[in-house]
Design a protein around this motif. Structure first.
Motif, PDB file in Angstrom:
ATOM      1  N   ARG A 243       0.540 -12.628  14.233  1.00  0.00           N
ATOM      2  CA  ARG A 243       0.792 -13.703  13.287  1.00  0.00           C
ATOM      3  C   ARG A 243       1.933 -14.534  13.830  1.00  0.00           C
ATOM      4  NH1 ARG A 243       2.886 -12.947   7.008  1.00  0.00           N
ATOM      5  NH2 ARG A 243       2.410 -15.070   6.382  1.00  0.00           N
ATOM      6  N   ARG A 244       1.724 -15.802  13.972  1.00  0.00           N
ATOM      7  CA  ARG A 244       2.755 -16.718  14.455  1.00  0.00           C
ATOM      8  C   ARG A 244       3.476 -16.173  15.691  1.00  0.00           C
ATOM      9  NH1 ARG A 244       5.133 -20.471   9.991  1.00  0.00           N
ATOM     10  NH2 ARG A 244       7.019 -19.271  10.139  1.00  0.00           N
TER      11      ARG A 244
ATOM     12  N   TYR B  10       3.819 -20.624   3.439  1.00  0.00           N
ATOM     13  CA  TYR B  10       4.003 -19.454   4.305  1.00  0.00           C
ATOM     14  C   TYR B  10       4.741 -18.388   3.511  1.00  0.00           C
ATOM     15  CZ  TYR B  10       5.772 -16.394   7.902  1.00  0.00           C
ATOM     16  OH  TYR B  10       6.068 -15.273   8.645  1.00  0.00           O
ATOM     17  N   VAL B  11       4.178 -17.184   3.480  1.00  0.00           N
ATOM     18  CA  VAL B  11       4.806 -16.084   2.752  1.00  0.00           C
ATOM     19  C   VAL B  11       4.826 -14.851   3.639  1.00  0.00           C
ATOM     20  CG1 VAL B  11       4.832 -14.752   0.613  1.00  0.00           C
ATOM     21  CG2 VAL B  11       3.679 -16.939   0.659  1.00  0.00           C
ATOM     22  N   GLU B  12       5.906 -14.125   3.559  1.00  0.00           N
ATOM     23  CA  GLU B  12       5.923 -12.807   4.165  1.00  0.00           C
ATOM     24  C   GLU B  12       6.501 -11.833   3.161  1.00  0.00           C
ATOM     25  OE1 GLU B  12       7.343 -12.809   8.270  1.00  0.00           O
ATOM     26  OE2 GLU B  12       7.638 -10.654   8.047  1.00  0.00           O
TER      27      GLU B  12
ATOM     28  N   CYS C 152      -4.152  -5.068  -6.288  1.00  0.00           N
ATOM     29  CA  CYS C 152      -4.482  -5.725  -5.020  1.00  0.00           C
ATOM     30  C   CYS C 152      -3.399  -6.690  -4.524  1.00  0.00           C
ATOM     31  CB  CYS C 152      -5.814  -6.445  -5.127  1.00  0.00           C
ATOM     32  SG  CYS C 152      -7.121  -5.383  -5.719  1.00  0.00           S
ATOM     33  N   PRO C 153      -2.725  -7.451  -5.402  1.00  0.00           N
ATOM     34  CA  PRO C 153      -1.709  -8.365  -4.853  1.00  0.00           C
ATOM     35  C   PRO C 153      -0.614  -7.688  -4.060  1.00  0.00           C
ATOM     36  CG  PRO C 153      -2.235  -8.980  -7.099  1.00  0.00           C
ATOM     37  CD  PRO C 153      -2.945  -7.687  -6.837  1.00  0.00           C
ATOM     38  N   ILE C 154      -0.264  -6.449  -4.392  1.00  0.00           N
ATOM     39  CA  ILE C 154       0.800  -5.827  -3.607  1.00  0.00           C
ATOM     40  C   ILE C 154       0.264  -4.786  -2.631  1.00  0.00           C
ATOM     41  CG2 ILE C 154       2.599  -6.212  -5.330  1.00  0.00           C
ATOM     42  CD1 ILE C 154       2.328  -3.108  -5.860  1.00  0.00           C
TER      43      ILE C 154
ATOM     44  N   PHE D 204       3.471  -4.502   4.051  1.00  0.00           N
ATOM     45  CA  PHE D 204       3.756  -5.828   3.479  1.00  0.00           C
ATOM     46  C   PHE D 204       4.033  -6.891   4.545  1.00  0.00           C
ATOM     47  CE2 PHE D 204       5.803  -3.271  -0.205  1.00  0.00           C
ATOM     48  CZ  PHE D 204       4.557  -2.875  -0.632  1.00  0.00           C
ATOM     49  N   ARG D 205       3.559  -6.695   5.739  1.00  0.00           N
ATOM     50  CA  ARG D 205       3.901  -7.649   6.790  1.00  0.00           C
ATOM     51  C   ARG D 205       3.028  -8.896   6.756  1.00  0.00           C
ATOM     52  NH1 ARG D 205       6.712  -5.701  11.082  1.00  0.00           N
ATOM     53  NH2 ARG D 205       6.956  -7.888  11.590  1.00  0.00           N
ATOM     54  N   SER D 206       1.753  -8.749   6.437  1.00  0.00           N
ATOM     55  CA  SER D 206       0.903  -9.941   6.437  1.00  0.00           C
ATOM     56  C   SER D 206      -0.425  -9.624   5.771  1.00  0.00           C
ATOM     57  CB  SER D 206       0.680 -10.458   7.851  1.00  0.00           C
ATOM     58  OG  SER D 206      -0.008  -9.494   8.592  1.00  0.00           O
ATOM     59  N   ARG D 207      -1.266 -10.643   5.692  1.00  0.00           N
ATOM     60  CA  ARG D 207      -2.603 -10.522   5.109  1.00  0.00           C
ATOM     61  C   ARG D 207      -3.635 -10.773   6.198  1.00  0.00           C
ATOM     62  NH1 ARG D 207      -2.802  -7.885   0.638  1.00  0.00           N
ATOM     63  NH2 ARG D 207      -1.191  -8.453  -0.812  1.00  0.00           N
TER      64      ARG D 207
ATOM     65  N   ALA E 173      -0.758 -18.690  -0.682  1.00  0.00           N
ATOM     66  CA  ALA E 173      -1.035 -19.173   0.675  1.00  0.00           C
ATOM     67  C   ALA E 173      -2.526 -19.135   0.965  1.00  0.00           C
ATOM     68  CB  ALA E 173      -0.283 -18.322   1.690  1.00  0.00           C
ATOM     69  N   TRP E 174      -3.186 -18.123   0.404  1.00  0.00           N
ATOM     70  CA  TRP E 174      -4.609 -17.964   0.604  1.00  0.00           C
ATOM     71  C   TRP E 174      -5.368 -19.090  -0.085  1.00  0.00           C
ATOM     72  CZ3 TRP E 174      -6.530 -12.256   0.321  1.00  0.00           C
ATOM     73  CH2 TRP E 174      -7.711 -12.133   1.055  1.00  0.00           C
TER      74      TRP E 174
ATOM     75  N   PHE F 229      -5.948 -12.833   6.479  1.00  0.00           N
ATOM     76  CA  PHE F 229      -6.213 -14.231   6.833  1.00  0.00           C
ATOM     77  C   PHE F 229      -5.088 -14.868   7.617  1.00  0.00           C
ATOM     78  CE2 PHE F 229      -3.388 -16.361   3.908  1.00  0.00           C
ATOM     79  CZ  PHE F 229      -3.194 -15.425   2.921  1.00  0.00           C
TER      80      PHE F 229
ATOM     81  N   CYS G 134       2.544 -11.592  -2.468  1.00  0.00           N
ATOM     82  CA  CYS G 134       1.154 -11.183  -2.241  1.00  0.00           C
ATOM     83  C   CYS G 134       0.382 -12.167  -1.379  1.00  0.00           C
ATOM     84  CB  CYS G 134       0.436 -10.993  -3.567  1.00  0.00           C
ATOM     85  SG  CYS G 134       0.092 -12.526  -4.442  1.00  0.00           S
ATOM     86  N   GLU G 135       0.909 -13.374  -1.226  1.00  0.00           N
ATOM     87  CA  GLU G 135       0.283 -14.409  -0.380  1.00  0.00           C
ATOM     88  C   GLU G 135      -0.982 -14.998  -0.975  1.00  0.00           C
ATOM     89  OE1 GLU G 135       0.069 -13.769   3.787  1.00  0.00           O
ATOM     90  OE2 GLU G 135       1.672 -12.302   3.817  1.00  0.00           O
ATOM     91  N   LEU G 136      -1.265 -14.721  -2.244  1.00  0.00           N
ATOM     92  CA  LEU G 136      -2.473 -15.328  -2.814  1.00  0.00           C
ATOM     93  C   LEU G 136      -2.335 -16.853  -2.867  1.00  0.00           C
ATOM     94  CD1 LEU G 136      -3.556 -12.932  -5.681  1.00  0.00           C
ATOM     95  CD2 LEU G 136      -4.666 -13.341  -3.528  1.00  0.00           C
TER      96      LEU G 136
END
Lengths: 188, 826
Positions: free
Chosen positions: B274-275, A69-71, B122-124, B246-249, A60-61, B251, A56-58
């Motif tokens: 991203r990157r 780094y998360v993907e 929300c996380p997923i 699910f590729r990125s957020r 990283a957030w 931020f 979920c990248e939380l």
């Protein structure tokens, strides 16, 4: 000034020879730390070995040092790494940046990311200090199998989250041991 | 429509005609009649939370999140009112959540209700971090819910096409997606199903079955070219894209404005990367052009630049092994320059540029041809073309811009739009959306001159003027005599005629349109299919035109260009050059020593077999390419160039409007065409001054447009071809989503392409069975038959789709006579 005064000082030395020493024999005997010391991170598993991370990248957030780094990735029925739709496909923590504040483990919604009390994070190669998912994942305990594999403990991810501790006992994770502390025990 | 600074001033200000005075949160405001309360409040700086409200969609009042307290004539309304459906009225007193505890409590209550069945996953969820529901729940919701029961759950995600995934648990039933599909796109593929607590969004396929859990619509994709917009306007994570899943957020992403490179609509967009890797594209907000919409091709087709086989280093053909080997830039440029210089001093070199270049790059090719190769043999038209088209472009199109030509706004306000040899939905989807908007909101009459009632005809509430392929010119000539009502409408103020790229295949059509436009006063606009064609026309990448629409045969114009370019007088070639077909024929017969090719697919050219022969004929071929192609197979030197994300530049859209964009991905080391040509020019002792796109534009700006308005084409229309028995006339154009080279590596997008079928009239299809084989002397195409309202003796094939590559397999185009036979069972 008495006649024993010149050797009186040795008494202190002598008496200390029989007291418990404060010196830590590091590194010969282990790397001691308080049991709940926040050292390096670990990505935990469900009792059947599936990953708890949902990508979920939380973390990283939340990270103030931009060390994570998360993907995310998409679970399929053929290739499943975590219960539910999403898993962490790529996960890296850069220990050159990490300041050990622990905000990431507070942010983690699945208790996937925790910190263990291992702290020997020094190296002469910068590349080696970027820990990838393989380095961070908890070792497989008895009853766990290496993902990808189907959900063994229920039909959907709700079963994993609601009944986690009970399921862990059923899978033969040793008594008194939670899945999260496995790394420390395994190292000892 | 001014906002008064203070109360006393407003009280003195007279209310203008058509306006009303009302009070919002104690502040007096003057608003135009008919304005929605939510917008008036927004102008005051008060944002009322909302989900269903969208400025480009009709009001619905579906989500109830925008409740405010309203008082009319001193009497408060008994309940809070939805400000997204209520229009302003004189003397109204409105209290939003800022001043009214009642409104605030009502909004919090609605939020609590909306979240009852929301899974809070929300996380997923892909929307997490940019979700209006998340943000507004934080701003206008309560910390705790009183709901203690089980939430309603649905299996998820449900793919409603290969590209769009539906998660019904997250949906708040705001109906933005259904209203978009119904009102804007005209493809009502998605709608509300069931009632009460079971109400949900679904498609016809999901509605078919009782057990929704076990069914998806896979295998039955809906055919909307605009489905991606529903993902962007969904205020929760209910509609997500398979490509971005699910590729990125948010931020992680760096956003940069872009301009779509796929068609001549010139849509503003936003690229998120991203990157160093582009993750997604979104529609930008440009009310003048694309409003807030984007077609699926513009939204999803960008991974061609990330393809594994992308060319990164120059390649030079090894003389001994005959294989392309990687080489340093210096060596590759030297070999290319030597080869081109030798050819220039020998039998000559020619340039084929394709239609996908930016203005700046096209200008570099144009200048390179003139001063480094000293030839006018340059043509951007990598498609069927004609000398008539050349005259038409020079006399009617070049130099038009939004100030003096047709614009989107004019389309919207036109009483009549006549589309000739132009399939708006397939060739320029945003033009299509504007036509639909005009027809739906303002009653614009849209008449299509084509072969069958395509979805675009139905969705623009249009009328079809059916004719045999090749008979379009005769049909236009016949309007005055046989369709007097249409003729009268064309004489109305603001009537517009749109013509597409297919017109080049119909002899006499451009001439007929020119005459029609001169006679009736209807405004005429050319809508090419490719993004770079208008720019290349302006930059002079044509055998008869110098930059700015100057004729090569005009000595004054040549002298002006020579002065501006700083070359000696008389240095520019004086004779008109060869066009694409001429260049290909000359190369095939050994009359040319070298070809400089930038992004051309031989299969797009009028005669693909001859084009391949020309490339293989032994002339020196320099190819500027992104990925290996049919041209690089024959090339002696291949120079890699940058895709749009890695360079700056501009396109001219069909209106002639300059659509400028800057570099999205910095520092990749990829060079734009203009830079490569500039360096190549230096190797050949010619200074182009096009080191950067900015420099190239500045150089081009020194040559203001000076079009020659005389010399309009005057070609008599040919008789439409008459097919014999077992024959038919071929009608063909390309579908938006097909096997185009910029759509590679996009399986999700390809899944939403329209079905590839051959269309025939009922009488023509008789006896053919389920499948038809269309053949010429070159080859054949076999496709399933679909009966449509075509004229008898006509067969329609998609131009470049899987299993239907008309040019490559048949070597024929629109208006050719082909043989048809039963194609047998599959």
């Amino acid at each position: 000034m008495g006649m024993f005064d010149p050797i009186k000082g040795f008494g202190v030395t002598f008496s200390n020879m029989f007291k418990k020493v404060a010196t830590e024999e590091y590194p010969e005997i282990g790397a001691p730390a308080a049991p709940r010391y926040h050292g390096r991170h670990q990505l935990n598993r469900h009792p059947d070995g599936l990953e708890k991370c949902v990508g979920c990248e939380l973390c990283a957030w939340a990270c103030p040092a931009d060390a994570i780094y998360v993907e995310g990735g998409d679970n399929t029925d053929e290739e499943r790494y975590s219960p539910g739709e999403r898993y962490g496909k790529d996960y890296q923590i850069n220990y050159l940046r990490c300041i050990g504040c622990g905000l990431c483990i507070e942010a983690c919604p699945t208790r996937s990311l925790t910190m263990i009390n291992f702290y020997e994070l020094a190296d002469d190669d910068r590349q080696k200090l970027i820990y990838t998912k393989e380095d961070l994942l908890a070792p497989l305990l008895p009853g766990m199998e290496q993902p990808p594999h189907p959900m063994r403990l229920g039909d959907d991810e709700q079963d994993y989250y609601v009944n986690g501790p009970d399921l862990a006992r059923g899978r033969g994770v040793p008594e008194g041991e939670t899945v999260e502390t496995s790394e420390e025990k395994a190292m000892q | 429509m001014t906002i008064a600074p203070d109360k006393s001033a407003t009280a003195e200000t007279p209310v203008p005609e058509g306006h009303v005075r009302l009070t919002i949160d104690g502040e007096e405001v003057i608003a135009p009649k008919g304005e929605l309360l939510i917008r008036t409040a927004e102008r005051l700086g008060t944002v009322i939370p909302r989900f269903c409200d969208h400025p480009l969609l009709d009001p619905a009042g579906a989500c109830r999140q925008c409740l405010v307290e309203v008082e009319m004539n001193g009497r408060p309304m008994p309940k809070p009112q939805a400000s997204c459906t209520m229009t302003v009225a004189d003397g109204m007193v409105v209290k939003t959540q800022l001043t009214s505890p009642v409104a605030d409590k009502a909004q919090q209550g609605v939020m609590e209700l909306l979240l009852i069945n929301h899974p809070l996953d929300c996380p997923i969820c892909d929307k997490g971090g940019e979700c209006p529901l998340q943000n507004q729940a934080m701003a206008h919701g309560r910390a705790d819910s009183r709901f203690r029961d089980r939430k309603r759950t649905f299996p998820k995600p449900l793919p409603i096409s290969t590209q769009v995934l539906l998660d019904r648990e997250r949906c708040v039933l705001c109906q933005r997606c259904t209203r978009f599909s119904d009102q804007i796109a005209g493809d009502p593929f998605i709608d509300l199903l069931e009632r009460g607590a079971h109400q949900q969004i679904g498609t016809a396929e999901t509605a078919d079955v009782f057990d929704l859990a076990s069914r998806t619509s896979s295998g039955k994709p809906f055919h909307s070219y605009f489905s991606g917009n529903t993902i962007q306007i969904c205020p929760v994570g209910a509609l997500t894209s398979a490509q971005y899943r699910f590729r990125s957020r948010p931020f992680d992403l760096v956003s940069s404005p872009n301009v779509c490179e796929h068609c001549a609509s010139g849509c503003a967009g936003r690229t998120d990367y991203r990157r160093g890797r582009v993750m997604r594209r979104l529609a930008g907000d440009d009310p003048e052009v694309n409003e807030e919409w984007l077609c699926d091709k513009g939204r999803f087709a960008f991974r061609y630049a990330q393809a594994a086989d992308r060319l990164r280093r120059p390649l030079v053909r090894d003389r001994e092994t005959g294989r392309l080997e990687e080489a340093p830039w210096t060596e590759a440029l030297r070999v290319a320059a030597e080869g081109l210089a030798k050819a220039r001093d020998g039998k000559g070199a020619a340039v084929l540029t394709g239609g996908r270049l930016t203005v700046e790059d096209a200008y570099a090719y144009s200048k390179f041809a003139r001063i480094a190769l000293r030839t006018n043999d340059i043509d951007f038209r990598a498609r069927a073309h004609s000398p008539e088209e050349l005259d038409f472009l020079a006399s009617r199109v070049v130099g038009t811009n939004p100030d003096n030509g047709v614009t989107y706004a004019e389309l919207e306000n036109a009483p009549l739009v006549l589309c000739v040899a132009f399939e708006p939905e397939e060739e320029s989807p945003i033009v299509f959306l504007r036509l639909r908007k005009a027809a739906r909101n303002k009653g614009t009459k849209v008449v299509h001159v084509g072969q069958w009632s395509t979805p675009a005809v139905r969705k623009t509430f249009g009328e079809l003027l059916a004719c045999v392929p090749g008979g379009e010119a005769a049909a236009i000539e016949g309007i005055a005599e046989h369709a007097t009502d249409l003729d009268e409408q064309l004489q109305q103020d603001g009537a517009v005629v749109l013509v597409g790229e297919r017109a080049a295949e119909v002899p006499g059509l451009f001439s007929a349109l020119h005459r029609l436009s001169s006679r009736t006063g209807a405004r005429l606009a050319w809508v090419p299919r490719r993004a770079g064609e208008r720019g290349a026309l302006h930059a002079g990448a044509l055998p008869t035109l110098l930059p700015g629409g100057r004729a090569v045969t005009d000595a004054d114009a040549r002298a002006e260009v020579e002065r501006t370019w700083g070359v000696e007088a008389g240095a520019l070639p004086t004779e008109p050059g060869r066009d694409t077909a001429g260049i290909v024929a000359a190369a095939a017969s050994g009359e040319l020593d070298a070809l400089l090719v930038g992004g051309v697919d031989p299969d797009d050219l009028p005669d693909p077999a001859l084009a391949r022969k020309a490339l293989a004929a032994g002339c020196f071929v320099v190819s500027l390419e992104l990925r290996p192609s049919a041209v690089t197979e024959y090339a002696d030197v291949v120079l890699p160039i940058a895709p749009v994300d890695e360079k700056s530049g501009s396109y001219l859209n069909w209106e002639g409007r300059r659509r400028e964009f800057s570099v999205t991905l910095e520092g990749t080391g990829a060079l734009p065409d203009c830079r490569v040509l500039d360096t190549l020019g230096v190797e050949m002792d010619a200074d182009l001054f096009t080191q950067t796109p900015e420099a190239a534009w500045d150089d081009l700006s020194r040559l203001p447009t000076r079009p020659q308005r005389n010399g309009a084409p005057d070609v008599p229309h040919a008789q439409p071809p008459a097919p014999g028995s077992g024959q038919a006339v071929l009608a063909t154009w390309r579908q938006l989503l097909d096997d185009g080279s910029l759509q590679v590596e996009e399986p999700h997008l390809a899944g939403t392409a329209r079905r590839v079928v051959a269309r025939l009239s009922k009488a023509t299809a008789e006896g053919l069975g389920d499948r038809v084989t269309v053949s010429t002397g070159r080859g054949s195409v076999t496709l399933p038959v679909e009966v449509a309202d075509l004229p008898d003796g006509v067969v329609w094939l998609p131009g470049n789709s899987e299993g239907s590559k008309v040019r490559a397999s048949l070597g024929a185009g629109h208006g050719a006579v082909v043989s048809i036979a039963a194609g047998g069972e599959r």
